[in-house]
Design an enzyme around this catalytic site. Structure first.
Site, short mmCIF file in Angstrom:
data_model
loop_
_atom_site.label_atom_id
_atom_site.label_comp_id
_atom_site.label_asym_id
_atom_site.label_seq_id
_atom_site.Cartn_x
_atom_site.Cartn_y
_atom_site.Cartn_z
N GLY A 31 0.80 -1.22 0.00
CA GLY A 31 0.00 0.00 0.00
C GLY A 31 0.83 1.27 0.00
O GLY A 31 2.02 1.26 -0.28
N HIS A 37 4.02 1.60 -8.21
CA HIS A 37 3.01 0.54 -8.07
C HIS A 37 2.04 0.56 -9.25
O HIS A 37 1.65 -0.48 -9.76
CB HIS A 37 2.18 0.75 -6.79
CG HIS A 37 2.94 0.59 -5.52
ND1 HIS A 37 3.19 1.64 -4.67
CD2 HIS A 37 3.49 -0.50 -4.93
CE1 HIS A 37 3.86 1.22 -3.62
NE2 HIS A 37 4.06 -0.08 -3.75
#
Ligand code: PAF
Length: 281
Positions: A31, A37
């Site tokens: 996260g 990402h």
């Protein structure tokens, strides 16, 4: 985008997708997502019909005293970013689901886990291989995408997949950098203004090494000391390691002959930053 927290629900979803003949791509993350990402997610979109992003800050890969408690988290922001990328499932299990009471089995990384980050973070890669094996069994992906900033992790996961006969393709995705060269990382959030400026020394040092090799330098000791010197010119930076090693075995090299991995870890303030580059002679 579906948000799934339960292991059994994730497994059921994946089973149905597999039965329908669809290829599942998994992007495992902890996260606090950034462009790095999101580039893995886009790679996942190209390699699968469905993309699952897992978001789990894995306690098993943090040693006591490391930043598990303070690791940056922002689920709502992450959810919005993934929705915008049209991810199919965000798998976000609670720690009790991944490590239920009585949990005692781990996957041990082999010798690859003992070099580089393994030296200063004993047990770290055991935590990584354990959680990644769990995610593979829960999400049952056909393909999984890992960022090459964590080059050692990528090699260890590839080894685990081969050794444990997971039928999963592992893709390594190139490092995504900020405009000034700093590799994107959730831990960059720890840097204040001065430290953020100082952090440019990592990429600068890698570029210096590449230039030396282009100019004909082959001796590992000389390249490593030039890299350390470049980093140490920055008063806020403390070198944890600089290693010139074989890109497959991660064993230290005496000379660059063919392809070599230059990997480093540097502490700046609260942040421990890693970066690497492949050097070619
Ligand atoms: O690279 C990471 O973010 C983590 O190590 C991973 C692969 C998600 C396992 O927790």
């Amino acid at each position: 985008m579906k948000v799934i927290e339960k292991v059994s629900e994730m497994q059921k979803w994946s089973e149905a997708e597999r039965c329908a003949g669809r290829r599942i791509a998994l992007v495992p993350t902890m996260g606090f997502l950034h462009e790095g990402h999101l580039s893995l997610v886009r790679e996942g979109k190209k390699s699968g019909d469905r993309v699952v992003v897992s978001l789990f800050v894995n306690p098993a890969q943090f040693a006591p005293g490391e930043d598990y408690g303070s690791y940056p988290r922002d689920l709502e922001r992450d959810r919005l970013l993934l929705e915008r990328e049209r991810v199919d499932v965000l798998f976000h299990p609670p720690a009790e689901a991944m490590y239920p009471n009585g949990h005692q089995t781990h996957v041990e990384a082999g010798p690859l886990g003992r070099f580089l980050c393994g030296l200063s973070r004993p047990g770290h890669f055991r935590g990584v291989t354990t959680v990644v094996a769990k995610l593979f069994n829960i999400v049952r992906p056909h393909v999984a995408i890992f960022g090459l900033k964590d080059y050692q992790q990528f090699q260890i996961v590839r080894r685990m997949v081969a050794d444990l006969h997971f039928d999963i393709e592992i893709i390594g995705h190139p490092i995504v950098r900020e405009k000034d060269g700093l590799a994107m990382s959730s831990r960059n959030a720890y840097l204040d203004g001065r430290e953020r400026g100082a952090a440019r020394c990592l990429h600068r040092s890698l570029k210096k090494a590449a230039l030396l090799v282009r100019q004909g330098e082959r001796e590992a000791a000389r390249i490593v000391s030039a890299v350390k010197e470049e980093i140490e010119r920055e008063p806020l930076a403390r070198v944890e390691y600089v290693s010139l090693c074989d890109p497959c075995s991660l064993e230290e090299l005496e000379a660059v002959d063919g392809e070599a991995l230059l990997a480093l870890a540097v502490r700046i303030g609260k942040a421990r930053l890693i970066d690497n580059t492949l050097l070619k002679a």
